[in-house]
Scaffold this motif. Structure first.
Motif, PDB file in Angstrom:
ATOM      1  N   PRO A 142     -11.195  -4.116 -15.835  1.00  0.00           N
ATOM      2  CA  PRO A 142     -11.144  -3.716 -14.426  1.00  0.00           C
ATOM      3  C   PRO A 142      -9.735  -3.902 -13.854  1.00  0.00           C
ATOM      4  N   ILE A 143      -9.390  -3.039 -12.925  1.00  0.00           N
ATOM      5  CA  ILE A 143      -8.077  -3.071 -12.274  1.00  0.00           C
ATOM      6  C   ILE A 143      -8.287  -3.421 -10.804  1.00  0.00           C
ATOM      7  N   ILE A 144      -7.619  -4.489 -10.344  1.00  0.00           N
ATOM      8  CA  ILE A 144      -7.748  -4.929  -8.955  1.00  0.00           C
ATOM      9  C   ILE A 144      -6.402  -4.753  -8.260  1.00  0.00           C
ATOM     10  N   GLU A 145      -6.447  -4.174  -7.066  1.00  0.00           N
ATOM     11  CA  GLU A 145      -5.243  -3.910  -6.286  1.00  0.00           C
ATOM     12  C   GLU A 145      -5.522  -4.223  -4.826  1.00  0.00           C
ATOM     13  N   SER A 146      -4.473  -4.596  -4.081  1.00  0.00           N
ATOM     14  CA  SER A 146      -4.611  -4.867  -2.656  1.00  0.00           C
ATOM     15  C   SER A 146      -3.639  -3.992  -1.876  1.00  0.00           C
ATOM     16  N   ARG A 147      -3.994  -3.740  -0.629  1.00  0.00           N
ATOM     17  CA  ARG A 147      -3.163  -2.878   0.211  1.00  0.00           C
ATOM     18  C   ARG A 147      -1.817  -3.523   0.506  1.00  0.00           C
ATOM     19  N   GLU A 148      -1.796  -4.860   0.643  1.00  0.00           N
ATOM     20  CA  GLU A 148      -0.569  -5.600   0.830  1.00  0.00           C
ATOM     21  C   GLU A 148      -0.697  -6.930   0.102  1.00  0.00           C
ATOM     22  N   ASP A 149       0.434  -7.435  -0.364  1.00  0.00           N
ATOM     23  CA  ASP A 149       0.423  -8.694  -1.104  1.00  0.00           C
ATOM     24  C   ASP A 149       0.319  -9.899  -0.183  1.00  0.00           C
ATOM     25  N   ILE A 150       0.904  -9.801   1.013  1.00  0.00           N
ATOM     26  CA  ILE A 150       0.898 -10.904   1.978  1.00  0.00           C
ATOM     27  C   ILE A 150       0.236 -10.413   3.259  1.00  0.00           C
ATOM     28  N   VAL A 151      -0.733 -11.186   3.764  1.00  0.00           N
ATOM     29  CA  VAL A 151      -1.491 -10.811   4.952  1.00  0.00           C
ATOM     30  C   VAL A 151      -1.336 -11.894   6.013  1.00  0.00           C
ATOM     31  N   ARG A 152      -1.183 -11.472   7.266  1.00  0.00           N
ATOM     32  CA  ARG A 152      -1.100 -12.428   8.355  1.00  0.00           C
ATOM     33  C   ARG A 152      -2.502 -12.788   8.859  1.00  0.00           C
ATOM     34  N   GLU A 153      -2.624 -14.025   9.274  1.00  0.00           N
ATOM     35  CA  GLU A 153      -3.908 -14.512   9.792  1.00  0.00           C
ATOM     36  C   GLU A 153      -4.401 -13.615  10.923  1.00  0.00           C
ATOM     37  N   GLY A 154      -5.709 -13.270  10.857  1.00  0.00           N
ATOM     38  CA  GLY A 154      -6.308 -12.427  11.876  1.00  0.00           C
ATOM     39  C   GLY A 154      -6.262 -10.951  11.568  1.00  0.00           C
ATOM     40  N   ASN A 155      -5.497 -10.551  10.552  1.00  0.00           N
ATOM     41  CA  ASN A 155      -5.424  -9.137  10.177  1.00  0.00           C
ATOM     42  C   ASN A 155      -6.475  -8.807   9.123  1.00  0.00           C
ATOM     43  N   GLU A 156      -6.785  -7.513   9.008  1.00  0.00           N
ATOM     44  CA  GLU A 156      -7.748  -7.056   8.004  1.00  0.00           C
ATOM     45  C   GLU A 156      -7.007  -6.637   6.737  1.00  0.00           C
ATOM     46  N   THR A 157      -7.565  -6.980   5.603  1.00  0.00           N
ATOM     47  CA  THR A 157      -6.996  -6.571   4.326  1.00  0.00           C
ATOM     48  C   THR A 157      -8.022  -5.762   3.554  1.00  0.00           C
ATOM     49  N   GLU A 158      -7.529  -4.971   2.612  1.00  0.00           N
ATOM     50  CA  GLU A 158      -8.408  -4.149   1.769  1.00  0.00           C
ATOM     51  C   GLU A 158      -8.016  -4.343   0.310  1.00  0.00           C
TER      52      GLU A 158
END
Length: 406
Positions: A142-158
């Motif tokens: 399986p291949i896992i990827e994220s929209r951004e590597d670093i996320v700020r508190e309170g923001n949405e990630t995918e």
């Protein structure tokens, strides 16, 4: 004429042979009718096998009467007739042959081997049983990827996880730490009868998520514990606390004060400042990094002292309220205050007890008391008759008798 005679003789011989076979068949059928046998039952099982592994096909017969068993492939080609293999495919090997079973193995199974295999029993009437071979193709890593590597508190990630090239289609689950999360999946069929599954996971991150693994778990009948993961990196504003170095307890005039500002954030706070709310920090106060030091305190220094820490995400602060007491406000003054408070409490308790005692005696004395004038003058009488005569009012004042109850 001679040839015609020979042909007639041959024809008569064939008719005689057919007549004999018919007679024998009739006799066998008559015998069978007189001595019935148990019915035969042909059985075969469906098979699921992982691509590249070995499948075993078993044709089993209950109550076989020496009827012939054979195995055919999905194209109706004979693989084994009894214990003989007409098909020139060395991957098929005889495992067992008896009156009751024909068992054949197929090694290095490929997707092209999938289909319905036929077990045939040459009985009267002939019987067939079917063994469906299903080839399982495990998915790739399986291949896992994220929209951004670093996320700020309170923001949405995918985060996206993809499982490719499986048969049947895989199922994807998500875990964040020890908590299962629900994602959305999409299944796509490819030209070679394979499937690709993609799952998306969206959530709002908190500072507690920093360093927590998000795990993509792929469920498929051909594999177990197939997963990949990604660690979250969350940036958040500093957390600020103020620690008092000295003094401990009440602060008196003439003492020294030391405060330390403790700030933690991601990234680490790059700036820490001390300010005094609604006023200036005393001119002789010493600020060294995150430490605030004020010596020889007096009441003019009373107020709120604030530590402000900031990083690229934002800034936060914590407050310390300074209240300087008189120099007498030491342990002796505290003990004096405690003694005065204890004395006042004792006086109040004593007064309440006295009040309760007085009220109790008052109610006890007046309970059931009554007054009457009928015995006046009886003490000076010489005898009982004289006492009755000397009683004030005698019988004429009997109406003045009164009773009082409380």
């Amino acid at each position: 004429m001679k040839q015609v005679s020979n042909m007639a003789n041959t024809s008569n011989g064939s008719l005689a042979t057919l007549l004999i076979l018919f007679t024998i068949s009739a006799a066998i059928n008559t015998g069978a009718a007189q001595f019935p046998v148990q019915s035969q039952n042909l059985i075969a099982d469906n098979i699921s096998v992982v691509e590249g592994e070995t499948a075993t096909i078993s044709c089993r017969v209950k109550n076989n009467d020496d009827s012939v068993i054979q195995l055919l492939n999905p194209n109706r080609q004979t693989i084994y007739f009894r214990d003989v293999r007409p098909l020139k495919d060395a991957r098929f090997q005889l495992v067992n042959f008896s009156d009751n079973e024909l068992r054949v193995s197929l090694s290095n199974v490929s997707l092209s081997d999938e289909g319905r295999y036929v077990c045939q029993l040459y009985s009267d009437p002939p019987q067939e049983a079917y063994a469906n071979i299903t080839v399982l193709v495990p998915p790739g890593n399986p291949i896992i990827e994220s929209r951004e590597d670093i996320v700020r508190e309170g923001n949405e990630t995918e985060i996206t996880c993809t499982s490719m090239g499986s048969k049947p289609a895989a199922t994807i689950r998500w875990m964040k730490g020890d908590k299962e999360l629900q994602g959305k999946s999409k299944v796509e069929a490819t030209y070679d009868r394979m499937f690709t599954v993609t799952s998306w996971l969206r959530f709002t991150v908190m500072r507690e998520d920093d360093g927590v693994p998000v795990v993509c778990i792929v469920d498929h009948p051909a594999v177990k514990d197939f997963q990949t993961q990604k660690y979250l990196e969350v940036q958040y504003k500093p957390e600020v606390t103020i620690k008092v170095g000295f003094p401990q307890g009440l602060i008196r005039e003439g003492e020294n004060l030391e405060l330390t500002c403790q700030a933690k954030g991601k990234p680490q706070p790059h700036q820490v400042n001390w300010v005094r709310v609604d006023d200036d920090v005393p001119s002789h106060a010493v600020i060294t990094g995150s430490d605030l030091y004020i010596e020889n305190l007096n009441k003019s220094y009373n107020g709120t002292y604030r530590c402000v820490a900031s990083n690229s995400v934002g800034e936060t602060y914590a407050d310390y309220i300074l209240y300087v007491r008189d120099s007498q406000a030491g342990p002796e003054a505290q003990r004096l205050d405690h003694a005065v408070i204890g004395g006042v409490v004792a006086v109040v308790v004593f007064a309440m007890l006295c009040l309760l005692i007085v009220l109790g005696r008052y109610f006890a004395r007046h309970k059931g008391t009554y007054f009457t004038h009928e015995a006046k003058g009886a003490d000076d009488a010489a005898d009982a008759d004289t006492a009755i005569i000397n009683a004030e009012g005698g019988h004429n004042n009997s109406d003045e008798k009164k009773e009082y109850y409380i």
